[in-house]
Design a protein around this motif. Structure first.
Motif, PDB file in Angstrom:
ATOM      1  N   ARG A  95     -57.008  46.193  22.185  1.00 20.45           N
ATOM      2  CA  ARG A  95     -56.309  44.944  21.891  1.00 20.45           C
ATOM      3  C   ARG A  95     -54.836  45.236  21.615  1.00 20.45           C
ATOM      4  N   LEU A  96     -53.979  44.401  22.188  1.00 20.01           N
ATOM      5  CA  LEU A  96     -52.536  44.596  22.109  1.00 20.01           C
ATOM      6  C   LEU A  96     -51.894  43.290  21.656  1.00 20.01           C
ATOM      7  N   LEU A  97     -51.256  43.319  20.488  1.00 22.54           N
ATOM      8  CA  LEU A  97     -50.667  42.118  19.899  1.00 22.54           C
ATOM      9  C   LEU A  97     -49.164  42.294  19.718  1.00 22.54           C
ATOM     10  N   PHE A  98     -48.420  41.220  19.997  1.00 21.15           N
ATOM     11  CA  PHE A  98     -46.980  41.179  19.795  1.00 21.15           C
ATOM     12  C   PHE A  98     -46.667  40.026  18.839  1.00 21.15           C
ATOM     13  N   ILE A  99     -45.995  40.316  17.729  1.00 25.27           N
ATOM     14  CA  ILE A  99     -45.652  39.258  16.777  1.00 25.27           C
ATOM     15  C   ILE A  99     -44.356  38.586  17.232  1.00 25.27           C
ATOM     16  N   THR A 100     -44.454  37.304  17.560  1.00 28.25           N
ATOM     17  CA  THR A 100     -43.313  36.554  18.072  1.00 28.25           C
ATOM     18  C   THR A 100     -42.882  35.486  17.063  1.00 28.25           C
ATOM     19  N   SER A 101     -42.220  34.441  17.531  1.00 27.93           N
ATOM     20  CA  SER A 101     -41.648  33.427  16.648  1.00 27.93           C
ATOM     21  C   SER A 101     -41.790  32.030  17.241  1.00 27.93           C
ATOM     22  N   GLY A 102     -41.915  31.059  16.379  1.00 28.76           N
ATOM     23  CA  GLY A 102     -41.921  29.670  16.829  1.00 28.76           C
ATOM     24  C   GLY A 102     -40.586  29.237  17.398  1.00 28.76           C
ATOM     25  N   THR A 103     -39.504  29.954  17.050  1.00 31.18           N
ATOM     26  CA  THR A 103     -38.188  29.610  17.584  1.00 31.18           C
ATOM     27  C   THR A 103     -38.041  30.041  19.038  1.00 31.18           C
ATOM     28  N   ALA A 104     -39.012  30.796  19.566  1.00 29.62           N
ATOM     29  CA  ALA A 104     -38.890  31.360  20.917  1.00 29.62           C
ATOM     30  C   ALA A 104     -39.332  30.405  22.012  1.00 29.62           C
ATOM     31  N   THR A 105     -39.967  29.305  21.668  1.00 29.79           N
ATOM     32  CA  THR A 105     -40.467  28.392  22.685  1.00 29.79           C
ATOM     33  C   THR A 105     -39.320  27.645  23.378  1.00 29.79           C
ATOM     34  N   LEU A 106     -39.300  27.690  24.699  1.00 25.26           N
ATOM     35  CA  LEU A 106     -38.270  26.991  25.460  1.00 25.26           C
ATOM     36  C   LEU A 106     -38.486  25.485  25.416  1.00 25.26           C
ATOM     37  N   SER A 107     -39.724  25.071  25.624  1.00 23.88           N
ATOM     38  CA  SER A 107     -40.000  23.634  25.635  1.00 23.88           C
ATOM     39  C   SER A 107     -39.805  23.024  24.253  1.00 23.88           C
ATOM     40  N   GLY A 108     -40.009  23.837  23.206  1.00 25.19           N
ATOM     41  CA  GLY A 108     -39.843  23.333  21.851  1.00 25.19           C
ATOM     42  C   GLY A 108     -38.409  23.324  21.368  1.00 25.19           C
ATOM     43  N   SER A 109     -37.486  23.836  22.178  1.00 23.53           N
ATOM     44  CA  SER A 109     -36.090  23.924  21.740  1.00 23.53           C
ATOM     45  C   SER A 109     -35.395  22.566  21.686  1.00 23.53           C
ATOM     46  N   SER A 110     -36.032  21.537  22.229  1.00 19.96           N
ATOM     47  CA  SER A 110     -35.465  20.192  22.155  1.00 19.96           C
ATOM     48  C   SER A 110     -35.990  19.403  20.957  1.00 19.96           C
ATOM     49  N   ASN A 111     -36.829  20.012  20.153  1.00 17.15           N
ATOM     50  CA  ASN A 111     -37.391  19.359  18.976  1.00 17.15           C
ATOM     51  C   ASN A 111     -36.366  19.369  17.847  1.00 17.15           C
TER      52      ASN A 111
END
Length: 265
Positions: free
Chosen positions: A141-157
């Protein structure tokens, strides 16, 4: 037999919460707590063991600085010689440098280069280095910890502070400048995860990015200020990560997971 889990940047923040969650699990783990400093690693281990005096698992410190290739190679050699495999690699180590830029401690180029070096390049090199040990597992299993700020579609919120436009015209813009280098790097990390999902799919490696949410860690330099801005308790990240390690999100491989579902690209 205990499953071997290596977590980078695990002496504090979300990484440490993952250690806590795994250590108190009913399952048995050999937890490798990665840290740039062995002193900090041992201090974190002592804290966890004092909090949970009874456990089926063990915790071992591993010195690793993901900005240093020799450090990464040494960590690999240590784990390879002592354990011979990894079952889970959690790429948690990451950093946000916008505050240092605002304080004049980094130039703009240094801000962007360092953001990508830590959050993407270092993570890539760690992953490349440790893949041979992962492939020796029966359930890698391979996990990468990312961020909610990384979403492109969510950048207009516009309900999210980092998406709001400055109120004044002209240049330079006064006030909060957001975290453009950090969030851009984490968007890059999401693609990195997709590439590893593609590359390792035939090797049965289950791959995800984990988006724990806006939490009051030391990532931005001031956890208390983050709490006042609405950040949650970092403790919620631990059980979330453990649930992925223990198979609860196996239907969602190759995606960015949130605690409640899937994060949009």
């Amino acid at each position: 037999m205990a499953r071997v889990v290596f977590i980078t940047g695990a002496n504090t923040g979300i990484g440490l919460e993952a250690v806590r969650a795994l250590y108190r699990s009913k399952e048995s783990y050999q937890i490798l707590l990665g840290s740039r400093s062995l002193t900090n690693a041992n201090s974190a281990i002592d804290t966890v063991k004092s909090e949970f005096p009874s456990s089926n698992s063990t915790i071992t410190p591993v010195q690793i600085d993901i900005e240093n290739d020799n450090s990464i190679k040494t960590a690999y050699s240590t784990i390879e010689s002592q354990l011979g495999k990894l079952d889970v690699l959690i790429n948690n180590a990451g950093a946000q440098f916008e505050q240092q830029f605002s304080a004049g401690k980094l130039s703009e180029r240094e801000l962007w280069n360092k953001s990508w070096d830590v959050n993407v390049t270092g993570t890539q090199i760690v992953t490349t280095t440790f893949i041979p040990l992962l492939l020796k597992s029966s359930d890698p299993r391979l996990l990468f910890i990312t961020s909610g700020t990384a979403t492109l579609s969510g950048s207009s919120n516009l309900a999210t502070a980092v998406n709001r436009s400055p109120t004044a015209k002209g240049w330079p813009k006064p006030g909060f400048g957001g975290v453009p280098a950090y969030r851009s790097a984490k968007t890059g990390l999401n693609m990195l995860m997709r590439e590893w999902h593609r590359i390792l799919k035939e090797d049965r490696v289950k791959t995800w990015a984990i988006s724990p949410g806006y939490l009051a860690t030391g990532l931005g330099g001031n956890p208390e200020m983050s709490r006042k801005a609405g950040a949650g308790d970092p403790a919620v990240a631990g059980p979330f990560i453990r649930s992925v390690v223990e198979g609860e999100r196996d239907a969602d491989i190759g995606l960015v997971l949130t605690r409640g579902g899937i994060q949009d690209w």
